[in-house]
Scaffold this motif. Structure first.
Motif, PDB file in Angstrom:
ATOM      1  N   GLU A  66       5.052   0.311  -3.321  1.00  0.00           N
ATOM      2  CA  GLU A  66       4.631   0.726  -1.979  1.00  0.00           C
ATOM      3  C   GLU A  66       3.728  -0.347  -1.391  1.00  0.00           C
ATOM      4  OE1 GLU A  66       1.931   4.188   0.171  1.00  0.00           O
ATOM      5  OE2 GLU A  66       2.934   4.638  -1.739  1.00  0.00           O
ATOM      6  N   LEU A  67       3.994  -0.732  -0.144  1.00  0.00           N
ATOM      7  CA  LEU A  67       3.195  -1.728   0.567  1.00  0.00           C
ATOM      8  C   LEU A  67       2.512  -1.078   1.758  1.00  0.00           C
ATOM      9  CD1 LEU A  67       5.743  -4.697   0.916  1.00  0.00           C
ATOM     10  CD2 LEU A  67       4.143  -4.306  -0.937  1.00  0.00           C
ATOM     11  N   LEU A  68       1.288  -1.518   2.034  1.00  0.00           N
ATOM     12  CA  LEU A  68       0.596  -1.127   3.257  1.00  0.00           C
ATOM     13  C   LEU A  68       0.118  -2.405   3.926  1.00  0.00           C
ATOM     14  CD1 LEU A  68      -0.428   1.101   5.105  1.00  0.00           C
ATOM     15  CD2 LEU A  68      -2.535   1.147   3.774  1.00  0.00           C
ATOM     16  N   LEU A  69       0.782  -2.783   5.011  1.00  0.00           N
ATOM     17  CA  LEU A  69       0.450  -4.011   5.716  1.00  0.00           C
ATOM     18  C   LEU A  69      -0.906  -3.864   6.397  1.00  0.00           C
ATOM     19  CD1 LEU A  69       3.878  -4.867   7.407  1.00  0.00           C
ATOM     20  CD2 LEU A  69       3.088  -5.368   5.080  1.00  0.00           C
ATOM     21  N   LEU A  70      -1.787  -4.839   6.163  1.00  0.00           N
ATOM     22  CA  LEU A  70      -3.125  -4.788   6.744  1.00  0.00           C
ATOM     23  C   LEU A  70      -3.256  -5.689   7.956  1.00  0.00           C
ATOM     24  CD1 LEU A  70      -5.285  -4.796   3.487  1.00  0.00           C
ATOM     25  CD2 LEU A  70      -4.565  -2.845   4.872  1.00  0.00           C
ATOM     26  N   ARG A  71      -2.852  -6.962   7.802  1.00  0.00           N
ATOM     27  CA  ARG A  71      -2.894  -7.857   8.953  1.00  0.00           C
ATOM     28  C   ARG A  71      -2.036  -9.081   8.680  1.00  0.00           C
ATOM     29  NH1 ARG A  71      -9.177  -9.958   8.732  1.00  0.00           N
ATOM     30  NH2 ARG A  71      -8.818 -11.958   7.731  1.00  0.00           N
ATOM     31  N   GLN A  72      -1.529  -9.662   9.752  1.00  0.00           N
ATOM     32  CA  GLN A  72      -0.685 -10.840   9.636  1.00  0.00           C
ATOM     33  C   GLN A  72      -1.548 -12.040   9.274  1.00  0.00           C
ATOM     34  OE1 GLN A  72       1.904 -11.235  12.978  1.00  0.00           O
ATOM     35  NE2 GLN A  72       3.223 -12.741  11.979  1.00  0.00           N
TER      36      GLN A  72
ATOM     37  N   LYS B 239      12.240   0.626  11.991  1.00  0.00           N
ATOM     38  CA  LYS B 239      13.303   1.351  11.282  1.00  0.00           C
ATOM     39  C   LYS B 239      12.869   1.785   9.884  1.00  0.00           C
ATOM     40  CE  LYS B 239      17.100  -1.261  13.426  1.00  0.00           C
ATOM     41  NZ  LYS B 239      18.183  -2.230  13.132  1.00  0.00           N
ATOM     42  N   LEU B 240      12.153   0.899   9.183  1.00  0.00           N
ATOM     43  CA  LEU B 240      11.852   1.138   7.772  1.00  0.00           C
ATOM     44  C   LEU B 240      10.481   1.742   7.521  1.00  0.00           C
ATOM     45  CD1 LEU B 240      13.108  -2.027   5.819  1.00  0.00           C
ATOM     46  CD2 LEU B 240      14.010   0.291   5.701  1.00  0.00           C
ATOM     47  N   GLY B 241       9.523   1.403   8.365  1.00  0.00           N
ATOM     48  CA  GLY B 241       8.131   1.737   8.079  1.00  0.00           C
ATOM     49  C   GLY B 241       7.766   3.168   8.411  1.00  0.00           C
ATOM     50  N   GLN B 242       6.696   3.621   7.797  1.00  0.00           N
ATOM     51  CA  GLN B 242       6.110   4.928   8.098  1.00  0.00           C
ATOM     52  C   GLN B 242       4.684   4.729   8.579  1.00  0.00           C
ATOM     53  OE1 GLN B 242       6.332   7.617   4.784  1.00  0.00           O
ATOM     54  NE2 GLN B 242       8.538   7.341   4.502  1.00  0.00           N
ATOM     55  N   MET B 243       4.191   5.696   9.349  1.00  0.00           N
ATOM     56  CA  MET B 243       2.808   5.640   9.808  1.00  0.00           C
ATOM     57  C   MET B 243       1.854   5.734   8.607  1.00  0.00           C
ATOM     58  SD  MET B 243       2.117   5.102  12.914  1.00  0.00           S
ATOM     59  CE  MET B 243       3.047   4.913  14.435  1.00  0.00           C
TER      60      MET B 243
ATOM     61  N   ARG C 112       3.541   1.263   6.494  1.00  0.00           N
ATOM     62  CA  ARG C 112       3.777   1.702   5.117  1.00  0.00           C
ATOM     63  C   ARG C 112       5.253   1.464   4.782  1.00  0.00           C
ATOM     64  NH1 ARG C 112       3.305   7.716   3.099  1.00  0.00           N
ATOM     65  NH2 ARG C 112       2.970   7.416   0.872  1.00  0.00           N
ATOM     66  N   LEU C 113       5.492   0.596   3.805  1.00  0.00           N
ATOM     67  CA  LEU C 113       6.852   0.206   3.432  1.00  0.00           C
ATOM     68  C   LEU C 113       7.106   0.513   1.961  1.00  0.00           C
ATOM     69  CD1 LEU C 113       7.051  -3.310   5.119  1.00  0.00           C
ATOM     70  CD2 LEU C 113       8.444  -1.329   5.733  1.00  0.00           C
TER      71      LEU C 113
END
Length: 350
Positions: free
Chosen positions: A89-95, A153-157, A77-78
């Motif tokens: 707000e971004l939520l990375l799902l997959r590369q 450093k930046l992301g949250q769970m 979560r960025l």
């Protein structure tokens, strides 16, 4: 790899609905991890008994094999800003490429291809490349150094939306054996184990095997179709290596039971199992959807948490132990005020 269910006629998504008082949705993990309660459910009989997770060894036999999913949750979560200053707000799902990721964005309508994104650390920036399925976007990142170190450093769970409290210790949303990062959500049945407990189980002759399935958000979302068989699962990456396939097959050949820790481990095992129940080492993407009518090939027992109403996970558990047995066990768990969902209590079906 797809599903091989034999559909149960007339099975409706509403058949997997139930009422849960909000107070039973666990907001905090218990301390220590194995202090959670454990509901025991007889797979054939439907009999229910009550225990605690720290007593798990009492219900296992030497030569049984516990299969753990060693995926690790990304702090996915960025928070960013657009050039004009608006928050995103971004939520990375997959590369999806060397520097690109598929991500959910909020507010989505204002984040179009070409949008530039800036973060709190100057060594990270991004831009939106394209649209992706189900409202997601393809985001390409520009950075210096190690992307995952920056993310730490930046992301949250990415805690589920039903957890309203911030998490004091980010590691409490990771199993202690989590190893390979790539999940958007935790395989929550694994949260109950401590390292000491795993060591004690191994010393008692319980075999510990590892598989990998990177958990996507689609796994946890409620099923929106009316008929169960119309639901489509999202693809998730899995891997089973030769060493662990051999451990599982040897245990089963020696009379041990194969016990999947979590629905993700079960899904992985059933994806790679042959009709004879043997596990085959392989990797790839699975969209396997397991619901009542499915014949299990590899798994003899399942350790799992209590799942959301109408979820594909509840349908898998119902396929394993019978819908009537599972729904009756859930009713009993509610009467006994078990804690539900990600930080909640556990169920052992055997």
């Amino acid at each position: 790899m797809g599903s091989s269910n034999r559909a149960v006629r007339g099975l409706q998504v509403n058949d997997f609905d139930y009422f849960l008082p909000e107070r039973l949705i666990a907001q905090d993990p218990v301390e220590p991890r194995n202090a959670s309660r454990l509901l025991l459910l007889g797979r054939e009989s439907g009999a229910v008994a009550h225990s605690h997770f720290r007593r798990l060894a009492e219900y296992l036999r030497p030569s049984d094999v516990l299969v753990l999913n060693e995926t690790k949750v990304l702090p996915a979560r960025l928070f960013a800003r657009k050039a004009g200053g608006a928050s995103v707000e971004l939520l990375l799902l997959r590369q999806s490429g060397l520097r690109s990721w598929q991500a959910l964005v909020r507010p989505g309508r204002q984040v179009l291809p070409g949008t530039q994104l800036f973060f709190a650390l100057p060594e990270l920036a991004a831009h939106v490349v394209d649209f992706a399925p189900e409202g997601a976007r393809i985001i390409e990142f520009q950075y210096e150094g190690d992307f995952f170190a920056i993310l730490e450093k930046l992301g949250q769970m990415p805690l589920p939306p039903y957890i309203k409290k911030p998490l004091a210790d980010q590691n409490r949303y990771q199993p202690v054996y989590a190893k390979e990062r790539g999940s958007a959500a935790a395989p929550t049945a694994g949260l109950h184990f401590t390292q000491e407990m795993l060591f004690a189980l191994a010393s008692q002759g319980i075999i510990i095997a590892k598989v990998l399935l990177h958990v996507g958000l689609g796994t946890f979302r409620p099923v929106k179709a009316q008929r169960v068989e119309e639901h489509l699962m999202h693809e998730e990456f899995f891997r089973v290596d030769e060493e662990n396939a051999g451990l599982i097959n040897a245990a089963k050949a020696g009379g041990g039971r194969v016990i999947g820790v979590g629905t993700t481990s079960v899904r992985t095992l059933e994806t790679v199992a042959g009709e004879d129940g043997r596990i085959h080492a392989q990797e790839g993407w699975t969209s396997k959807f397991i619901y009542p009518g499915y014949r299990f090939k590899a798994v003899d027992g399942m350790i799992t948490n209590f799942h959301l109403p109408k979820s594909s996970l509840l349908m898998m558990v119902s396929a394993f132990a019978g819908r009537e047995n599972v729904m009756a066990a859930y009713e009993e768990a509610i009467r006994q005020e078990y804690r539900f969902f990600s930080f909640g209590d556990a169920m052992f079906i055997i």
